[in-house]
Design a protein around this motif. Sequence first.
Motif, mmCIF file in Angstrom:
data_model
loop_
_atom_site.group_PDB
_atom_site.id
_atom_site.type_symbol
_atom_site.label_atom_id
_atom_site.label_comp_id
_atom_site.label_asym_id
_atom_site.label_seq_id
_atom_site.Cartn_x
_atom_site.Cartn_y
_atom_site.Cartn_z
ATOM 1 N N ASP A 93 0.835 -1.280 0.144
ATOM 2 C CA ASP A 93 0.108 0.091 0.066
ATOM 3 C C ASP A 93 0.664 1.275 -0.075
ATOM 4 O OD1 ASP A 93 -2.617 -1.263 -0.156
ATOM 5 O OD2 ASP A 93 -2.764 -1.357 2.048
ATOM 6 N N ARG A 94 2.111 1.277 0.466
ATOM 7 C CA ARG A 94 3.138 2.313 0.517
ATOM 8 C C ARG A 94 3.778 2.587 -0.736
ATOM 9 N NH1 ARG A 94 6.110 1.934 6.260
ATOM 10 N NH2 ARG A 94 4.365 2.329 7.698
ATOM 11 N N PHE A 95 3.928 1.657 -1.882
ATOM 12 C CA PHE A 95 4.754 1.773 -2.652
ATOM 13 C C PHE A 95 4.077 1.622 -3.849
ATOM 14 C CE2 PHE A 95 7.751 1.067 0.662
ATOM 15 C CZ PHE A 95 8.784 1.965 0.536
ATOM 16 N N ALA A 96 4.669 2.012 -5.128
ATOM 17 C CA ALA A 96 3.775 1.900 -6.407
ATOM 18 C C ALA A 96 4.165 0.385 -6.674
ATOM 19 C CB ALA A 96 4.581 2.569 -7.581
ATOM 20 N N LYS A 97 2.990 -0.160 -6.966
ATOM 21 C CA LYS A 97 2.958 -1.736 -7.452
ATOM 22 C C LYS A 97 4.109 -2.261 -8.199
ATOM 23 C CE LYS A 97 -0.685 -1.639 -4.619
ATOM 24 N NZ LYS A 97 -0.757 0.080 -4.232
ATOM 25 N N ARG A 98 3.928 -1.591 -9.527
ATOM 26 C CA ARG A 98 4.826 -1.939 -10.750
ATOM 27 C C ARG A 98 6.280 -1.746 -10.233
ATOM 28 N NH1 ARG A 98 7.213 1.513 -14.790
ATOM 29 N NH2 ARG A 98 7.848 0.355 -16.599
ATOM 30 N N ASN A 99 6.784 -1.010 -9.388
ATOM 31 C CA ASN A 99 8.245 -0.874 -8.998
ATOM 32 C C ASN A 99 8.599 -2.082 -8.021
ATOM 33 O OD1 ASN A 99 8.321 1.384 -10.521
ATOM 34 N ND2 ASN A 99 8.241 2.746 -8.679
ATOM 35 N N LEU A 100 7.503 -2.427 -7.058
ATOM 36 C CA LEU A 100 7.698 -3.566 -6.359
ATOM 37 C C LEU A 100 7.663 -4.900 -7.136
ATOM 38 C CD1 LEU A 100 5.228 -2.965 -3.295
ATOM 39 C CD2 LEU A 100 7.628 -2.904 -3.349
ATOM 40 N N ALA A 223 -0.440 4.811 0.667
ATOM 41 C CA ALA A 223 -0.498 5.115 1.957
ATOM 42 C C ALA A 223 1.030 5.908 2.382
ATOM 43 C CB ALA A 223 -0.487 3.777 2.876
ATOM 44 N N PRO A 224 0.811 6.640 3.532
ATOM 45 C CA PRO A 224 2.043 7.462 3.869
ATOM 46 C C PRO A 224 3.469 6.627 4.076
ATOM 47 C CG PRO A 224 0.180 8.354 4.945
ATOM 48 C CD PRO A 224 -0.260 7.063 4.306
ATOM 49 N N ARG A 225 4.487 6.972 3.779
ATOM 50 C CA ARG A 225 5.605 5.793 3.833
ATOM 51 C C ARG A 225 5.956 5.806 5.175
ATOM 52 N NH1 ARG A 225 9.044 6.096 -0.856
ATOM 53 N NH2 ARG A 225 7.660 6.016 -2.616
ATOM 54 N N ARG A 226 5.651 6.666 6.184
ATOM 55 C CA ARG A 226 6.065 6.342 7.513
ATOM 56 C C ARG A 226 4.839 6.408 8.481
ATOM 57 N NH1 ARG A 226 11.385 6.214 8.237
ATOM 58 N NH2 ARG A 226 12.945 6.952 6.720
ATOM 59 N N GLY A 227 3.785 6.256 7.942
ATOM 60 C CA GLY A 227 2.408 6.397 8.758
ATOM 61 C C GLY A 227 2.349 5.294 9.702
ATOM 62 N N LYS A 228 1.818 5.843 10.993
ATOM 63 C CA LYS A 228 1.759 4.762 12.219
ATOM 64 C C LYS A 228 0.289 4.205 12.046
ATOM 65 C CE LYS A 228 4.913 7.208 15.200
ATOM 66 N NZ LYS A 228 5.239 7.851 16.585
ATOM 67 N N GLY A 229 0.305 2.835 12.655
ATOM 68 C CA GLY A 229 -1.053 2.393 12.753
ATOM 69 C C GLY A 229 -1.676 1.893 11.514
ATOM 70 N N GLN A 230 -0.865 1.739 10.587
ATOM 71 C CA GLN A 230 -1.456 1.150 9.173
ATOM 72 C C GLN A 230 -1.852 -0.240 9.073
ATOM 73 O OE1 GLN A 230 1.400 2.263 6.255
ATOM 74 N NE2 GLN A 230 0.734 4.550 6.257
ATOM 75 N N LEU A 231 -1.385 -0.858 9.930
ATOM 76 C CA LEU A 231 -1.210 -2.415 9.955
ATOM 77 C C LEU A 231 -2.740 -2.747 10.829
ATOM 78 C CD1 LEU A 231 -0.467 -5.217 9.566
ATOM 79 C CD2 LEU A 231 0.870 -5.189 11.571
ATOM 80 N N ARG A 232 -2.752 -1.969 12.117
ATOM 81 C CA ARG A 232 -3.818 -1.976 12.968
ATOM 82 C C ARG A 232 -5.284 -1.541 12.094
ATOM 83 N NH1 ARG A 232 -0.179 0.036 16.714
ATOM 84 N NH2 ARG A 232 -1.133 2.095 16.612
ATOM 85 N N GLU A 233 -5.092 -0.465 11.407
ATOM 86 C CA GLU A 233 -6.019 -0.015 10.627
ATOM 87 C C GLU A 233 -6.674 -0.975 9.580
ATOM 88 O OE1 GLU A 233 -7.123 3.784 7.451
ATOM 89 O OE2 GLU A 233 -4.900 3.417 8.037
ATOM 90 N N GLY A 234 -5.804 -1.852 8.840
ATOM 91 C CA GLY A 234 -6.133 -2.700 8.121
ATOM 92 C C GLY A 234 -6.910 -3.880 8.817
ATOM 93 N N LEU A 235 -6.458 -4.285 10.049
ATOM 94 C CA LEU A 235 -7.177 -5.454 10.883
ATOM 95 C C LEU A 235 -8.546 -4.871 11.247
ATOM 96 C CD1 LEU A 235 -4.095 -6.651 12.699
ATOM 97 C CD2 LEU A 235 -5.276 -7.843 10.941
ATOM 98 N N ALA A 236 -8.430 -3.613 11.809
ATOM 99 C CA ALA A 236 -9.676 -2.977 12.262
ATOM 100 C C ALA A 236 -10.826 -2.849 11.317
ATOM 101 C CB ALA A 236 -9.612 -1.794 13.057
ATOM 102 N N TYR A 237 -10.354 -2.700 9.883
ATOM 103 C CA TYR A 237 -11.360 -2.568 8.991
ATOM 104 C C TYR A 237 -11.982 -3.840 8.369
ATOM 105 C CZ TYR A 237 -12.864 -1.704 4.051
ATOM 106 O OH TYR A 237 -13.717 -1.383 2.950
ATOM 107 N N VAL A 238 -10.999 -5.028 8.503
ATOM 108 C CA VAL A 238 -11.605 -6.079 8.045
ATOM 109 C C VAL A 238 -12.482 -6.591 9.141
ATOM 110 C CG1 VAL A 238 -10.908 -8.742 7.739
ATOM 111 C CG2 VAL A 238 -9.777 -6.765 6.559
ATOM 112 N N ARG A 239 -12.277 -6.429 10.285
ATOM 113 C CA ARG A 239 -12.971 -6.906 11.960
ATOM 114 C C ARG A 239 -14.323 -6.491 11.673
ATOM 115 N NH1 ARG A 239 -9.498 -5.556 14.989
ATOM 116 N NH2 ARG A 239 -10.606 -3.539 15.929
ATOM 117 N N VAL A 240 -14.753 -5.133 11.201
ATOM 118 C CA VAL A 240 -15.973 -4.673 11.242
ATOM 119 C C VAL A 240 -16.896 -4.878 9.828
ATOM 120 C CG1 VAL A 240 -15.467 -2.894 12.856
ATOM 121 C CG2 VAL A 240 -15.359 -2.175 10.400
ATOM 122 N N HIS A 241 -16.293 -5.462 9.055
ATOM 123 C CA HIS A 241 -16.783 -6.015 7.748
ATOM 124 C C HIS A 241 -17.113 -7.667 7.840
ATOM 125 C CE1 HIS A 241 -15.499 -2.119 6.682
ATOM 126 N NE2 HIS A 241 -16.276 -2.090 5.842
#
Length: 455
Positions: A93-100, A223-241
């Motif tokens: 989510d942080r980097f361009a998919k093609r470059n990865l 997503a921001p390169r150095r953003g905090k809580g991105q992993l928790r955000e993803g888990l929380a998103y799935v949990r409520v759906h």
Amino acid sequence: MSTGSGADSAPAPTTHDTKNSARTSMFSSLRIRNYRLFAAGAVVSNTGTWMARITQDWLVLSLTGSSAAVGVTTAMQFLPMLLFGLYGGVIADRFAKRNLLFVTQGAMGLGGLFLAAMTLSGHVEVWHVYLTAFFTGLVTVVDNPARQSFVPELVGPDQVRNAVSLNSANFQSARLIGPAVAGVLTAAVGPGWAFLANGLSFLAPITGLLLMRTGELTPTPLAPRRGKGQLREGLAYVRVHPELIWPIVLIGFIGTFGFNFPIWLSAYADDVFHGGSGLYAAFTTLMAAGSLIGALLAARRRSSRLRMLTATAGLFGVALVAVAAVPSAYVFAALLLPVGALGLTVNVTANSSVQMATDPEMRGRVMSLFMMVFVGGTPFGGPLFGWLTDAYGVRVSFAVGGLVVALASLGVGLILARTAGLRLRVDLRRGRRVVAFVPREGLASGPRARVGALR
């Protein structure tokens, strides 16, 4: 997938396709140039991967004589996904998919070349195979979510389901070709050449990435390169759906207990039917043929339904139990076609339903969780079913896997029905015999209505 913007913003499956478009939609994604390049490179590298996978399993079995050792090899390949899979989604989510993908595809090629060098030099040992499998698994942690979330950038939202199905058909086509070529190469000149072909095959997807027209991509916000809580955000998103979490739970059971075919098919070929590596390659090819049929049929469907997912998963589990006791090698081989079709249909339906129910900004994290759960159970399932095969025989191991899958499908299906506000109606009167889920009275809006819309 998605950001935390909520369920209502998630893209839903389209329902307005005409009959004409339904007839011509099987290969519609291939009209897009960038996707054609992606698919062409993938079929070459996937063929190499299947050559290496078949050769790797048989090499380990030849070196050790143990089905459990084959299970350890499989576990080593998928253990990194279990340990680090969610972080791979954050990176995607942080980097361009093609470059990865340039990086990951190149790294996989180097892994194949290393194993080729060790085998061709005559110095290969089991730990070399374990090491290469673990390295490949580490790279896959990033490669899988990057590839999965790159597909919508290639084809746009309207073609996601078709492209996911064609990706599976691509993979299964390679699965048809790879084992046959691996068997010929191994018998003629030895396993090292199959590993070499795998290493060189990754030049094809790298070339395809280079030739793409970047202006025709539809990149998602990063997503921001150095953003905090991105992993928790993803888990929380799935949990409520619920339309995300329960398909992911089901695919976890299926990946752990139902997709141990390298162990099962090699044991059936060697211990039950005494056919050697040629029969193992034939079994794998037939599984791939069934899977290809399932993928092409899935490409024709215009929507992903959760009831299709749970019903097909249940049939897949029942089929495993039924096939386990088949005494004839010919009948067993023939039944691998429907088993492969059912297994692939489950995978495609779960994958596409999760992709289409997730917001774009979260796609990498959600798909990394999906893949982590799907393949992350293999470090447990591989050794477990390898041990069951060695201790109690492959028929028992095969049947146990199918039974767990069938029970998990039933449980998840009932949970989804309850979440969607459905109840089971049984009417067995003459002329009316009906067994179906019907809406409960007073079905409200919100999460229940959303799951109900997807059923």
